[in-house]
Design a protein around this motif. Structure first.
Motif, PDB file in Angstrom:
ATOM      1  N   GLU A 268      66.969  68.737 -10.850  1.00 18.32           N
ATOM      2  CA  GLU A 268      68.172  68.919 -11.663  1.00 18.32           C
ATOM      3  C   GLU A 268      67.936  68.485 -13.112  1.00 18.32           C
ATOM      4  O   GLU A 268      68.873  68.313 -13.877  1.00 18.32           O
ATOM      5  CB  GLU A 268      69.334  68.133 -11.068  1.00 18.32           C
ATOM      6  N   THR A 269      66.669  68.321 -13.490  1.00 15.82           N
ATOM      7  CA  THR A 269      66.307  67.913 -14.849  1.00 15.82           C
ATOM      8  C   THR A 269      65.275  68.872 -15.430  1.00 15.82           C
ATOM      9  O   THR A 269      64.615  69.608 -14.700  1.00 15.82           O
ATOM     10  CB  THR A 269      65.738  66.477 -14.871  1.00 15.82           C
ATOM     11  N   ASP A 270      65.136  68.857 -16.748  1.00 17.46           N
ATOM     12  CA  ASP A 270      64.150  69.684 -17.454  1.00 17.46           C
ATOM     13  C   ASP A 270      63.467  68.852 -18.533  1.00 17.46           C
ATOM     14  O   ASP A 270      64.120  68.058 -19.209  1.00 17.46           O
ATOM     15  CB  ASP A 270      64.817  70.871 -18.157  1.00 17.46           C
ATOM     16  N   CYS A 271      62.179  69.079 -18.721  1.00 18.01           N
ATOM     17  CA  CYS A 271      61.442  68.427 -19.792  1.00 18.01           C
ATOM     18  C   CYS A 271      61.521  69.299 -21.043  1.00 18.01           C
ATOM     19  O   CYS A 271      60.980  70.401 -21.068  1.00 18.01           O
ATOM     20  CB  CYS A 271      59.988  68.226 -19.391  1.00 18.01           C
ATOM     21  N   LYS A 272      62.178  68.820 -22.069  1.00 17.80           N
ATOM     22  CA  LYS A 272      62.317  69.563 -23.316  1.00 17.80           C
ATOM     23  C   LYS A 272      61.140  69.297 -24.262  1.00 17.80           C
ATOM     24  O   LYS A 272      61.054  69.871 -25.331  1.00 17.80           O
ATOM     25  CB  LYS A 272      63.626  69.207 -24.021  1.00 17.80           C
TER      26      LYS A 272
ATOM     27  N   GLU B 244      51.714  68.014 -14.579  1.00 19.61           N
ATOM     28  CA  GLU B 244      50.826  69.023 -14.010  1.00 19.61           C
ATOM     29  C   GLU B 244      50.966  70.381 -14.690  1.00 19.61           C
ATOM     30  O   GLU B 244      50.454  71.367 -14.207  1.00 19.61           O
ATOM     31  CB  GLU B 244      51.093  69.157 -12.512  1.00 19.61           C
ATOM     32  N   VAL B 245      51.671  70.445 -15.810  1.00 21.63           N
ATOM     33  CA  VAL B 245      51.909  71.712 -16.505  1.00 21.63           C
ATOM     34  C   VAL B 245      50.770  71.945 -17.495  1.00 21.63           C
ATOM     35  O   VAL B 245      50.863  71.603 -18.669  1.00 21.63           O
ATOM     36  CB  VAL B 245      53.283  71.708 -17.213  1.00 21.63           C
ATOM     37  N   ASN B 246      49.680  72.534 -17.011  1.00 19.79           N
ATOM     38  CA  ASN B 246      48.492  72.689 -17.850  1.00 19.79           C
ATOM     39  C   ASN B 246      48.648  73.759 -18.925  1.00 19.79           C
ATOM     40  O   ASN B 246      47.763  73.948 -19.742  1.00 19.79           O
ATOM     41  CB  ASN B 246      47.239  72.928 -17.007  1.00 19.79           C
ATOM     42  N   SER B 247      49.783  74.448 -18.967  1.00 18.11           N
ATOM     43  CA  SER B 247      50.039  75.412 -20.040  1.00 18.11           C
ATOM     44  C   SER B 247      50.768  74.766 -21.217  1.00 18.11           C
ATOM     45  O   SER B 247      51.093  75.431 -22.193  1.00 18.11           O
ATOM     46  CB  SER B 247      50.863  76.592 -19.509  1.00 18.11           C
ATOM     47  N   CYS B 248      51.011  73.457 -21.146  1.00 20.84           N
ATOM     48  CA  CYS B 248      51.680  72.726 -22.221  1.00 20.84           C
ATOM     49  C   CYS B 248      50.638  72.135 -23.175  1.00 20.84           C
ATOM     50  O   CYS B 248      49.595  71.643 -22.741  1.00 20.84           O
ATOM     51  CB  CYS B 248      52.531  71.592 -21.641  1.00 20.84           C
TER      52      CYS B 248
ATOM     53  N   SER C 196      56.365  61.274 -27.677  1.00 21.26           N
ATOM     54  CA  SER C 196      57.624  60.899 -27.039  1.00 21.26           C
ATOM     55  C   SER C 196      57.969  61.972 -26.005  1.00 21.26           C
ATOM     56  O   SER C 196      57.450  63.078 -26.063  1.00 21.26           O
ATOM     57  CB  SER C 196      58.751  60.767 -28.068  1.00 21.26           C
ATOM     58  N   ILE C 197      58.817  61.625 -25.068  1.00 19.92           N
ATOM     59  CA  ILE C 197      59.205  62.524 -23.994  1.00 19.92           C
ATOM     60  C   ILE C 197      60.715  62.714 -24.047  1.00 19.92           C
ATOM     61  O   ILE C 197      61.463  61.745 -24.176  1.00 19.92           O
ATOM     62  CB  ILE C 197      58.820  61.957 -22.606  1.00 19.92           C
ATOM     63  N   TYR C 198      61.186  63.966 -23.925  1.00 15.88           N
ATOM     64  CA  TYR C 198      62.607  64.267 -23.948  1.00 15.88           C
ATOM     65  C   TYR C 198      62.964  65.028 -22.675  1.00 15.88           C
ATOM     66  O   TYR C 198      62.523  66.160 -22.480  1.00 15.88           O
ATOM     67  CB  TYR C 198      62.923  65.094 -25.189  1.00 15.88           C
TER      68      TYR C 198
END
Length: 50
Positions: free
Chosen positions: A40-44, A8-12, A25-27
């Motif tokens: 407790e997690t972050d999308c890099k 839902e992060v439309n600024s990405c 890929s997703i990190y």
């Protein structure tokens, strides 16, 4: 990789219609020693739209 990764992060720059992530890929990393909740997690993978 998962077929439908939702975001839902439309600024990405990887954000696409239907709240889909179109990154190749997703990190994701843990912000604590042992994450037990999503906050407790972050999308890099995030990159701001230009």
């Amino acid at each position: 990789m998962a077929k439908d990764v939702l975001c839902e992060v439309n600024s990405c720059k990887h954000w696409a219609a239907g709240n889909k992530c179109n990154a190749s890929s997703i990190y994701v990393v843990s912000r604590s020693q042992k994450a037990s909740h999503s906050d407790e997690t972050d999308c890099k993978t995030f990159e701001p739209k230009v």
